[in-house]
Design an enzyme around this catalytic site. Structure first.
Site, PDB file in Angstrom:
ATOM      1  N   ARG A 327      30.704  53.052  31.882  1.00  0.00           N
ATOM      2  CA  ARG A 327      32.049  52.516  31.611  1.00  0.00           C
ATOM      3  C   ARG A 327      32.128  51.918  30.202  1.00  0.00           C
ATOM      4  O   ARG A 327      33.165  51.974  29.555  1.00  0.00           O
ATOM      5  CB  ARG A 327      32.473  51.509  32.686  1.00  0.00           C
ATOM      6  CG  ARG A 327      33.962  51.173  32.651  1.00  0.00           C
ATOM      7  CD  ARG A 327      34.415  50.368  33.873  1.00  0.00           C
ATOM      8  NE  ARG A 327      34.812  51.196  34.986  1.00  0.00           N
ATOM      9  CZ  ARG A 327      36.057  51.638  35.215  1.00  0.00           C
ATOM     10  NH1 ARG A 327      37.040  51.320  34.404  1.00  0.00           N
ATOM     11  NH2 ARG A 327      36.314  52.400  36.250  1.00  0.00           N
ATOM     12  N   GLU A 730      41.061  43.789  37.053  1.00  0.00           N
ATOM     13  CA  GLU A 730      40.179  43.600  35.904  1.00  0.00           C
ATOM     14  C   GLU A 730      40.876  43.638  34.541  1.00  0.00           C
ATOM     15  O   GLU A 730      40.521  42.867  33.650  1.00  0.00           O
ATOM     16  CB  GLU A 730      39.080  44.677  35.909  1.00  0.00           C
ATOM     17  CG  GLU A 730      38.169  44.603  37.109  1.00  0.00           C
ATOM     18  CD  GLU A 730      37.345  45.867  37.266  1.00  0.00           C
ATOM     19  OE1 GLU A 730      37.902  46.905  37.675  1.00  0.00           O
ATOM     20  OE2 GLU A 730      36.144  45.824  36.967  1.00  0.00           O
TER      21      GLU A 730
HETATM   22  N1  MTE Z   1      40.511  37.675  41.711  1.00  0.00           N
HETATM   23  C1  MTE Z   1      40.016  36.635  42.417  1.00  0.00           C
HETATM   24  N2  MTE Z   1      40.826  35.606  42.702  1.00  0.00           N
HETATM   25  N3  MTE Z   1      38.718  36.608  42.826  1.00  0.00           N
HETATM   26  C2  MTE Z   1      37.847  37.624  42.526  1.00  0.00           C
HETATM   27  O1  MTE Z   1      36.683  37.593  42.921  1.00  0.00           O
HETATM   28  N4  MTE Z   1      37.551  39.828  41.424  1.00  0.00           N
HETATM   29  C3  MTE Z   1      38.041  40.737  40.377  1.00  0.00           C
HETATM   30  C4  MTE Z   1      39.530  40.993  40.540  1.00  0.00           C
HETATM   31  N5  MTE Z   1      40.249  39.767  40.719  1.00  0.00           N
HETATM   32  C5  MTE Z   1      38.353  38.741  41.775  1.00  0.00           C
HETATM   33  C6  MTE Z   1      39.719  38.721  41.399  1.00  0.00           C
HETATM   34  C7  MTE Z   1      37.359  42.025  40.353  1.00  0.00           C
HETATM   35  S1  MTE Z   1      35.873  42.121  39.582  1.00  0.00           S
HETATM   36  C8  MTE Z   1      37.900  43.160  40.879  1.00  0.00           C
HETATM   37  S2  MTE Z   1      37.144  44.666  40.728  1.00  0.00           S
HETATM   38  C9  MTE Z   1      39.175  43.125  41.601  1.00  0.00           C
HETATM   39  O2  MTE Z   1      39.717  41.806  41.694  1.00  0.00           O
HETATM   40  C10 MTE Z   1      38.935  43.696  43.004  1.00  0.00           C
HETATM   41  O3  MTE Z   1      40.051  43.633  43.802  1.00  0.00           O
HETATM   42  P1  MTE Z   1      41.251  44.699  43.741  1.00  0.00           P
HETATM   43  O4  MTE Z   1      40.650  46.025  43.562  1.00  0.00           O
HETATM   44  O5  MTE Z   1      41.907  44.509  45.034  1.00  0.00           O
HETATM   45  O6  MTE Z   1      42.087  44.290  42.564  1.00  0.00           O
HETATM   46 MO1  MOS Z   2      34.870  44.401  39.971  1.00  0.00          MO
HETATM   47  S1  MOS Z   2      33.464  44.141  38.510  1.00  0.00           S
HETATM   48  O1  MOS Z   2      34.781  46.154  39.843  1.00  0.00           O
HETATM   49  O2  MOS Z   2      33.901  44.062  41.362  1.00  0.00           O
END
Ligand code: MTE
Ligand code: MOS
Length: 782
Positions: A327, A730
């Site tokens: 990535r 992200e």
């Molecule tokens: N938001 C919160 N509040 N807590 C989290 O741990 N993780 C992030 C993001 N937002 C996270 C977060 C990461 S690394 C990812 S990949 C995505 O949420 C995963 O969830 P989604 O695919 O439902 O967006």
């Molecule tokens: Mo998020 S780093 O893809 O869990």
């Protein structure tokens, strides 16, 4: 519901509560703030449960000559102790390749590696006992940083190259050329809830595991292998995590395997909860990188050729480092067309903790590389960095193919950048800042605008699949389950909104339930920001299947055409009549219609060949742009963010309130990575910053003084995603690259016009002060 309506939402009459596009609160928001939300550690403890602690290696690289655990066994409250030889199955918790031992098998490869585990009646007893082990080591030479690893060719996985055009020829033909090296720090996920698992022995040697994990299926699989059983013998459940940020994508397997092994051996429930210091020492973080670049460009700042070398600290095992570094290679273009480019990626094996996923998954590090290079070019040419960035943007209908051969069909970079440039009054403020800096000797301000283009989909194509399970009960209420996990990002709320919309019922009729490997099998990790894209579609499919059965039934039962039946606002219109949703459900049950269904989704259009690094790894891109303004004190290096303007693209947002939380939260977490969060290892390979006393995550007082985040309007996803929304988990983190470059801008104001300060990330006060001091001493980069 004053939020913008999504294309899926019918404009007929009053809509249901919690429809798609409505800014409803997180389903557990009231429980989070009152402390009533049940996290793994809050689950009522079963009778005679044991508490575990892990005995860790104190050496970065050594053979274990002898382990004497007798004092551990004899310590008060201790019930059992296990190490590598007590594992009935596979001694591995690595997610991709089996190079991650649960307990070190005679060789330790980082300070903090688990060597044994102890079970005791109380947590304190277990933790005290774990410290009593006598381990004799025979030290081996450790490799502690990526440069050293590259020199010694110490890698966890083979190095990779992406090449397009002829960078060598372009570099030698270019009118201008710059070379440099960057150091970019890692980051601890610092989830509020640390790593934890509770394993309950079930009959016949089976296990039921509560795990704080983004990937219940993987925990199930690896725990089963550890105890010498199969996936069918283990169930893993997770209602929610208190934050994960990628740190619970692969790391929970170790914790759950240890709890599972001990439960399996003792026949008692076992809980392993790491304290903060152990968590930070034992578990993986964002990869730090060294980046070398060599760039050739014309007098307008357009890049003609570029070569990048990315070397990341993977630590002692492969973990997810393959996909993470891929990535990086896919995102070192960010929003810019690189015609002649060679990207070399080294996945360095070091004798430090194995690094892992962290929001952005290697993407941010690639984007940091190109943004730094563009800033360098601009300063060298004495131009506004925004002008140089713009000069290199991907085009529409030309200059629109990435270095991995994906054609960009949804480019809105210029649109989003010019909107934020105008909203933030970038040009006028730049002049003001210049005037301010001319008048002030010690306090300096800086500003920067950076864009974000982030590819959505797992680059491992097969992971882009999801399943769901929906039941309707006879009272018309609904149970929703899917393979995704909730970590605070609001996935469960969004999926419930999708089901509410599909069935046209109020969201309070829907029960959102824990992720559970026995309900939805083989789910991918909730990661790559694709949670709502994948699970939203799968849940929609499940609800649609039941709805179709209801329509067929109603058509037959009421003698109307199927096309004369419509679900709206908790009711069902059947020809000229209208009955409540509940009463249709009851009648259907009475006529023995199935009210339960699975749903499945696979992302269309993606395909990608990893051997050539080409194809279409991403279904679409999410975009954003930010302007940050900072102020620094050149005598101390301290810095503050004065104002931030963000414009971010969520497509047609499923829930603007939750998405705004992701935008602001992601940005602040990114700013922490680039300004205050510093991981520091000593020469013995020990992480010295393993608690909030020395590792500084942003606090409320670090928020931008003036914080203006908005979402792009009328931004329907051009691909057919769930209600045309875009993933948001992200991408906003990388908007914080603007903070780093605003600081660099402020630092540069100390030097002469074309100075290019060497500023390492994170731009902590020390790092800023070092850069300023070097400039004042006249050591300008040439
Ligand atoms: N938001 C919160 N509040 N807590 C989290 O741990 N993780 C992030 C993001 N937002 C996270 C977060 C990461 S690394 C990812 S990949 C995505 O949420 C995963 O969830 P989604 O695919 O439902 O967006
Ligand atoms: Mo998020 S780093 O893809 O869990």
């Amino acid at each position: 519901m004053d939020a913008k309506t999504s294309p899926g939402q019918k404009d007929a009459g009053r809509s249901i509560a919690g429809a798609v596009g409505s800014p409803i609160p997180h389903d557990s928001g009231h429980l989070h703030v009152s402390g009533e939300a049940i996290y793994t550690d809050d689950i009522p403890e079963p009778r005679e449960m044991l508490h575990l602690a892990v005995g860790m290696s104190s050496r970065p690289h050594a053979k274990i000559r002898n382990i004497d655990l007798s004092a551990v066994r004899e310590a008060p409250g201790v019930v059992d102790v296990i190490s590598a030889e007590d594992i009935p199955g596979q001694n591995n918790c690595g997610p991709v390749i089996a190079d991650d031992p649960i307990f070190a098998p005679g060789l330790v490869q980082y300070v903090g590696q688990s060597v044994f585990a102890v079970a005791a009646v109380t947590v304190d007893q277990a933790r005290k006992a774990a410290k009593l082990a006598k381990i004799e080591y025979e030290d081996l030479e450790p490799i502690l940083d990526p440069r050293d690893a590259v020199a010694k060719e110490s890698f966890v996985l083979p190095s990779e190259t992406i090449k397009r055009g002829d960078s060598k020829a372009a570099l030698s033909a270019a009118g201008n050329r710059l070379k440099g090296s960057l150091n970019l720090g890692g980051q601890d996920q610092f989830y509020l809830e640390g790593q934890i698992a509770t394993a309950l022995p079930a009959e016949d040697g089976d296990l039921y595991i509560y795990s704080s994990t983004q990937h219940p299926g993987e925990v199930q699989h690896l725990a089963a292998l550890a105890i010498g059983k199969q996936s069918k013998d283990v169930v893993v459940e997770c209602r929610r995590m208190g934050g994960a940020f990628g740190g619970k994508e692969s790391q929970p397997a170790l914790i759950a395997c240890i709890a599972g092994l001990m439960a399996n051996k003792t026949g008692r429930a076992c809980k392993l909860r790491l304290d903060r210091d152990d968590d930070m020492t034992m578990t993986g973080k964002r990869h730090d990188f060294v980046i070398d670049y060599d760039v050739g460009f014309d007098d307008t700042g357009r890049i003609e050729g570029i070569e990048f070398m990315f070397a990341s600290r993977c630590g002692m095992s492969a973990d997810l480092s393959g996909a993470i570094n891929d990535r990086t290679m896919f995102h070192c273009d960010n929003a810019y067309y690189l015609e002649n480019v060679t990207i070399v990626s080294h996945r360095c094996k070091t004798h430090t903790v194995s690094n892992t996923a962290f929001r952005g998954f290697g993407g941010p590090q690639g984007m940091f590389g190109i943004e730094y290079v563009l800033d360098e070019i601009a300063r060298y040419l004495g131009k506004d960095p925004l002008e140089v960035r713009r000069r290199n943007f991907y085009g529409i209908g030309e200059r629109d193919i990435t270095q991995y051969q994906q054609k960009i069909k949804d480019n809105i970079i210029e649109e989003i950048v010019s909107a934020v440039e105008e909203n933030a009054d970038y040009q006028a403020r730049r002049k003001d800042i210049q005037a301010f800096n001319d008048k002030n000797e010690f306090i300096k301000r800086g500003i920067a605008l950076t864009p974000v283009k982030f590819g959505i989909s797992f680059t491992a194509t097969h992971l882009n699949q999801a399943g769901a399970l929906v039941h309707i009960y006879t009272d018309g209420t609904v149970h929703v389950n899917h393979g995704g996990t909730e970590m605070g990002q609001g996935l469960f709320t969004k999926v419930a909104q999708v089901v509410a919309e599909e069935l046209q019922i109020d969201i309070d009729r829907i029960k959102i339930t824990a992720s559970d490997t026995s309900k939805v099998p083989n789910a991918s990790a909730t990661a790559a920001s694709a949670g709502s894209d994948l699970n939203g579609k799968a849940a929609q499919a499940a609800a649609a299947t039941i709805k179709k059965r209801l329509i067929k039934f109603a058509a037959e039962h009421f003698h109307v055409r199927q096309s004369d039946i419509e679900f709206e606002n908790n009711r069902v219109r059947i020809g000229k009549e209208s009955i409540s949703f509940d009463s249709l459900v009851q009648r259907a049950w009475f006529e023995r219609i199935s009210l339960s269904s699975t749903g499945f989704y696979r992302t269309p259009k993606i395909n990608y060949d990893r051997t050539t690094f080409s194809g279409r790894p991403f279904f679409y891109y999410a975009y954003g742009a930010a302007v940050s303004e900072v102020i620094i004190d050149t005598l101390t290096g301290e810095n503050r963010i004065l104002r931030v303007d963000i414009l971010h693209d969520c497509g047609e947002s499923l829930n603007p309130a939750i998405d705004m939380g992701q935008i602001e939260g992601g940005f602040v977490q990114g700013a922490g990575w680039l300004t205050s969060e510093e991981l520091w290892w000593n020469s013995e390979g020990e992480l010295m910053t393993h608690a909030p006393s020395t590792y500084k995550i942003p606090t409320c007082s670090d928020l931008p003084v003036d914080f203006r985040a908005t979402m792009l309007e009328s931004a329907s996803n051009r691909e057919e995603t769930i209600y045309r929304s875009k993933a948001v988990g992200e991408p906003p983190l990388m908007l914080a690259l603007s903070v780093f470059h605003a600081i660099r801008d402020a630092v540069a104001s100390v030097g002469d016009e074309q100075c290019r300060p060497q500023l390492d990330a994170p731009a902590t006060p020390e790092s800023v002060l070092r850069a300023v001091t070097a400039l004042r001493a006249g050591e300008r980069s040439s």
